[in-house]
Design a protein around this motif. Structure first.
Motif, PDB file in Angstrom:
ATOM      1  N   LEU A 239      -3.221   6.587 -14.156  1.00 11.67           N
ATOM      2  CA  LEU A 239      -2.882   5.240 -13.714  1.00 11.67           C
ATOM      3  C   LEU A 239      -3.650   4.194 -14.523  1.00 11.67           C
ATOM      4  CD1 LEU A 239      -2.953   5.688  -9.826  1.00 11.67           C
ATOM      5  CD2 LEU A 239      -0.937   5.065 -11.171  1.00 11.67           C
ATOM      6  N   ILE A 240      -2.984   3.102 -14.869  1.00  7.07           N
ATOM      7  CA  ILE A 240      -3.674   1.990 -15.539  1.00  7.07           C
ATOM      8  C   ILE A 240      -4.643   1.345 -14.548  1.00  7.07           C
ATOM      9  CG2 ILE A 240      -3.408  -0.269 -16.634  1.00  7.07           C
ATOM     10  CD1 ILE A 240      -0.615   0.627 -17.541  1.00  7.07           C
ATOM     11  N   PHE A 241      -4.141   1.001 -13.378  1.00  5.12           N
ATOM     12  CA  PHE A 241      -4.969   0.417 -12.313  1.00  5.12           C
ATOM     13  C   PHE A 241      -5.073   1.445 -11.199  1.00  5.12           C
ATOM     14  CE2 PHE A 241      -2.678  -3.096 -14.382  1.00  5.12           C
ATOM     15  CZ  PHE A 241      -3.758  -3.787 -14.925  1.00  5.12           C
ATOM     16  N   ASP A 242      -6.271   1.952 -10.973  1.00  5.20           N
ATOM     17  CA  ASP A 242      -6.440   3.034 -10.009  1.00  5.20           C
ATOM     18  C   ASP A 242      -6.313   2.516  -8.572  1.00  5.20           C
ATOM     19  OD1 ASP A 242      -8.883   1.751  -9.533  1.00  5.20           O
ATOM     20  OD2 ASP A 242     -10.102   3.334 -10.416  1.00  5.20           O
ATOM     21  N   ILE A 243      -6.360   3.428  -7.636  1.00  5.17           N
ATOM     22  CA  ILE A 243      -6.136   3.083  -6.239  1.00  5.17           C
ATOM     23  C   ILE A 243      -7.154   2.064  -5.722  1.00  5.17           C
ATOM     24  CG2 ILE A 243      -6.140   4.036  -3.882  1.00  5.17           C
ATOM     25  CD1 ILE A 243      -4.829   6.571  -5.181  1.00  5.17           C
ATOM     26  N   PRO A 244      -8.457   2.222  -5.978  1.00  8.87           N
ATOM     27  CA  PRO A 244      -9.389   1.188  -5.526  1.00  8.87           C
ATOM     28  C   PRO A 244      -9.069  -0.197  -6.085  1.00  8.87           C
ATOM     29  CG  PRO A 244     -10.583   3.185  -6.058  1.00  8.87           C
ATOM     30  CD  PRO A 244      -9.178   3.400  -6.527  1.00  8.87           C
ATOM     31  N   THR A 245      -8.646  -0.268  -7.346  1.00  8.74           N
ATOM     32  CA  THR A 245      -8.296  -1.560  -7.935  1.00  8.74           C
ATOM     33  C   THR A 245      -7.088  -2.171  -7.235  1.00  8.74           C
ATOM     34  OG1 THR A 245      -9.180  -0.906 -10.084  1.00  8.74           O
ATOM     35  CG2 THR A 245      -7.623  -2.747 -10.065  1.00  8.74           C
ATOM     36  N   LEU A 246      -6.097  -1.350  -6.917  1.00  8.77           N
ATOM     37  CA  LEU A 246      -4.908  -1.849  -6.237  1.00  8.77           C
ATOM     38  C   LEU A 246      -5.259  -2.383  -4.848  1.00  8.77           C
ATOM     39  CD1 LEU A 246      -2.315   0.918  -7.170  1.00  8.77           C
ATOM     40  CD2 LEU A 246      -2.708  -1.278  -8.315  1.00  8.77           C
ATOM     41  N   ILE A 247      -6.075  -1.651  -4.128  1.00 10.86           N
ATOM     42  CA  ILE A 247      -6.470  -2.089  -2.783  1.00 10.86           C
ATOM     43  C   ILE A 247      -7.274  -3.376  -2.856  1.00 10.86           C
ATOM     44  CG2 ILE A 247      -7.915  -1.490  -0.786  1.00 10.86           C
ATOM     45  CD1 ILE A 247      -6.993   1.412  -1.178  1.00 10.86           C
ATOM     46  N   GLU A 248      -8.195  -3.461  -3.793  1.00  8.45           N
ATOM     47  CA  GLU A 248      -8.981  -4.679  -3.951  1.00  8.45           C
ATOM     48  C   GLU A 248      -8.081  -5.865  -4.300  1.00  8.45           C
ATOM     49  OE1 GLU A 248     -13.129  -5.452  -6.044  1.00  8.45           O
ATOM     50  OE2 GLU A 248     -11.504  -5.502  -7.525  1.00  8.45           O
ATOM     51  N   THR A 249      -7.141  -5.657  -5.215  1.00 14.04           N
ATOM     52  CA  THR A 249      -6.266  -6.737  -5.663  1.00 14.04           C
ATOM     53  C   THR A 249      -5.395  -7.261  -4.530  1.00 14.04           C
ATOM     54  OG1 THR A 249      -6.194  -5.844  -7.908  1.00 14.04           O
ATOM     55  CG2 THR A 249      -4.414  -7.332  -7.272  1.00 14.04           C
ATOM     56  N   ILE A 250      -4.764  -6.356  -3.790  1.00  9.10           N
ATOM     57  CA  ILE A 250      -3.873  -6.786  -2.711  1.00  9.10           C
ATOM     58  C   ILE A 250      -4.649  -7.420  -1.565  1.00  9.10           C
ATOM     59  CG2 ILE A 250      -2.215  -5.990  -0.966  1.00  9.10           C
ATOM     60  CD1 ILE A 250      -1.408  -3.784  -2.999  1.00  9.10           C
ATOM     61  N   SER A 251      -5.758  -6.801  -1.195  1.00 16.16           N
ATOM     62  CA  SER A 251      -6.497  -7.276  -0.019  1.00 16.16           C
ATOM     63  C   SER A 251      -7.329  -8.524  -0.291  1.00 16.16           C
ATOM     64  CB  SER A 251      -7.413  -6.167   0.512  1.00 16.16           C
ATOM     65  OG  SER A 251      -8.536  -5.969  -0.335  1.00 16.16           O
ATOM     66  N   LYS A 252      -7.417  -8.927  -1.536  1.00 23.97           N
ATOM     67  CA  LYS A 252      -8.203 -10.131  -1.828  1.00 23.97           C
ATOM     68  C   LYS A 252      -7.663 -11.329  -1.066  1.00 23.97           C
ATOM     69  CE  LYS A 252     -10.179 -12.790  -5.659  1.00 23.97           C
ATOM     70  NZ  LYS A 252     -10.273 -12.896  -7.133  1.00 23.97           N
ATOM     71  N   ARG A 253      -6.329 -11.366  -0.913  1.00 25.99           N
ATOM     72  CA  ARG A 253      -5.722 -12.508  -0.225  1.00 25.99           C
ATOM     73  C   ARG A 253      -4.768 -12.099   0.891  1.00 25.99           C
ATOM     74  NH1 ARG A 253      -6.103 -13.674  -5.634  1.00 25.99           N
ATOM     75  NH2 ARG A 253      -7.374 -15.493  -6.142  1.00 25.99           N
ATOM     76  N   ILE A 254      -4.413 -10.822   0.974  1.00 24.41           N
ATOM     77  CA  ILE A 254      -3.503 -10.342   2.011  1.00 24.41           C
ATOM     78  C   ILE A 254      -4.239  -9.309   2.852  1.00 24.41           C
ATOM     79  CG2 ILE A 254      -1.338  -9.129   2.477  1.00 24.41           C
ATOM     80  CD1 ILE A 254      -0.351 -10.097  -0.262  1.00 24.41           C
ATOM     81  N   THR A 255      -4.259  -9.513   4.152  1.00 25.50           N
ATOM     82  CA  THR A 255      -4.920  -8.550   5.026  1.00 25.50           C
ATOM     83  C   THR A 255      -4.085  -7.272   5.106  1.00 25.50           C
ATOM     84  OG1 THR A 255      -5.903 -10.319   6.361  1.00 25.50           O
ATOM     85  CG2 THR A 255      -5.773  -8.120   7.364  1.00 25.50           C
ATOM     86  N   LEU A 256      -4.670  -6.180   4.681  1.00 23.32           N
ATOM     87  CA  LEU A 256      -4.002  -4.887   4.802  1.00 23.32           C
ATOM     88  C   LEU A 256      -4.091  -4.404   6.246  1.00 23.32           C
ATOM     89  CD1 LEU A 256      -5.119  -3.118   1.506  1.00 23.32           C
ATOM     90  CD2 LEU A 256      -2.814  -3.900   2.092  1.00 23.32           C
ATOM     91  N   GLN A 257      -3.047  -3.705   6.680  1.00 22.10           N
ATOM     92  CA  GLN A 257      -2.962  -3.230   8.057  1.00 22.10           C
ATOM     93  C   GLN A 257      -2.827  -1.712   8.089  1.00 22.10           C
ATOM     94  OE1 GLN A 257       0.404  -5.278   9.703  1.00 22.10           O
ATOM     95  NE2 GLN A 257      -0.521  -7.303   9.517  1.00 22.10           N
ATOM     96  N   PRO A 258      -3.291  -1.081   9.169  1.00 21.56           N
ATOM     97  CA  PRO A 258      -3.110   0.365   9.285  1.00 21.56           C
ATOM     98  C   PRO A 258      -1.635   0.737   9.145  1.00 21.56           C
ATOM     99  CG  PRO A 258      -4.608  -0.423  10.979  1.00 21.56           C
ATOM    100  CD  PRO A 258      -4.040  -1.645  10.318  1.00 21.56           C
ATOM    101  N   GLY A 259      -1.380   1.759   8.343  1.00 26.15           N
ATOM    102  CA  GLY A 259      -0.014   2.200   8.121  1.00 26.15           C
ATOM    103  C   GLY A 259       0.677   1.537   6.950  1.00 26.15           C
TER     104      GLY A 259
END
Length: 302
Positions: A239-259
């Motif tokens: 992967l170019i952007f690994d899973i931690p990077t994706l989670i950090e990028t999305i959650s920076k401004r969008i609250t991630l929810q269970p599921g």
């Protein structure tokens, strides 16, 4: 733990844990989840996981996997599937050269930040359901085998260092795409959100299971076949952007929810990477397999 959602002869959905032999299901008590919704267990946290594990350990009357129909393990996420475009180096190059990269005209082949879009939750279908190719009147249906991450603990502002603590597990998806719709609308949502264009399954496998079985997420191997021809074959570590990077990028401004579901991107070998493109035709069978999880296999309805 490998969670499956299934229906027996009655047709009523239920949740269970797939046994280590891969041939039997330990049914879970209905009290753990309303309407056999795995998101209920995910949202309830570690206590619900422990209860599911204990129930499986004490369960009597395992169910033969061959006697049931496997359903999408997350049939009703609370919102759209998060998706990531051009997230493997070779695929980014093939997509950039394909002429279908209308949404990134003038940009470099390799993105300098994750390309995040969404896919309607109503596109989700079961691991062995047909792909309704006839809903794409432009006859440009393509496949994209992908690893999907399932969020466990939600949050906003999650750092890369904390990200894997927020992962519940993983599943397999095929980000089926109507390429001509994707190009003509100058964005990706409509071409990817057609009903039935997100086969998912066969199970949701927890992070600890992947770590103990494979030694880590990066060791997972993704392969896609069309009518027995191997088209995609890569390691998730590419992967170019690994899973931690994706989670950090999305959650920076969008609250991630269970599921929440994050489809991490597809590798090289999609249909538009060929000259001429190899779009899916009615009757063809697409199989996507990821080590540690299993496979989904879907026939295209023309």
């Amino acid at each position: 733990m490998k969670f499956v959602r299934y229906a027996g002869q009655s047709g009523t959905p239920a949740l269970g844990l797939l046994r280590a032999d891969g041939a039997r299901i330990a049914p879970l008590p209905a009290a753990l989840s309303a309407d056999a919704d795995l998101v209920d267990i995910i949202a309830a946290g570690p206590a619900a996981l422990a209860a599911a594990n204990a129930a499986a350990a004490n369960a009597g009357g395992d169910i033969d996997l061959a006697s049931v129909t496997l359903l999408a393990p997350l049939h009703a996420p609370r919102r759209n599937v998060f998706c990531v475009g051009k997230n493997y180096y070779a695929h980014a190059q093939e997509f950039h050269k394909s002429g279908f990269d209308a949404g990134s005209a003038g940009s470099a082949a390799i993105p300098d930040a994750p390309i995040v879009f969404t896919k309607a939750a109503t596109s989700i279908s079961g691991p062995f359901d047909p792909i309704p190719g006839y809903l794409d009147e432009t006859n440009s249906v393509d496949y994209e085998g992908e690893l999907a991450v399932i969020i466990g603990k939600g949050g906003r502002g999650i750092t890369k260092a904390e990200a894997m603590d927020h992962v519940f597990g993983f599943t397999v998806v095929n980000d089926v795409t109507a390429r001509n719709l994707q190009a003509s609308h100058k964005q990706w949502f409509l071409g990817k959100s057609i009903d039935g264009f997100c086969p998912m399954g066969p199970a949701v496998v927890t992070l600890d299971e992947i770590e103990s079985e494979l030694g880590g997420v990066g060791a997972m191997r993704l392969r896609t076949w069309v009518d027995g021809e191997l088209r995609q074959d890569t390691q998730v570590s590419d992967l170019i952007f690994d899973i931690p990077t994706l989670i950090e990028t999305i959650s920076k401004r969008i609250t991630l929810q269970p599921g929440d579901v994050i489809a991490t991107g597809t590798p090289e070998g999609v249909g538009i990477g060929f000259t001429p493109p190899k779009f899916l035709a009615g009757g063809e069978v697409v199989r996507v397999e990821i080590s540690g999880i299993g496979f989904i296999e879907n026939t295209v309805e023309g």
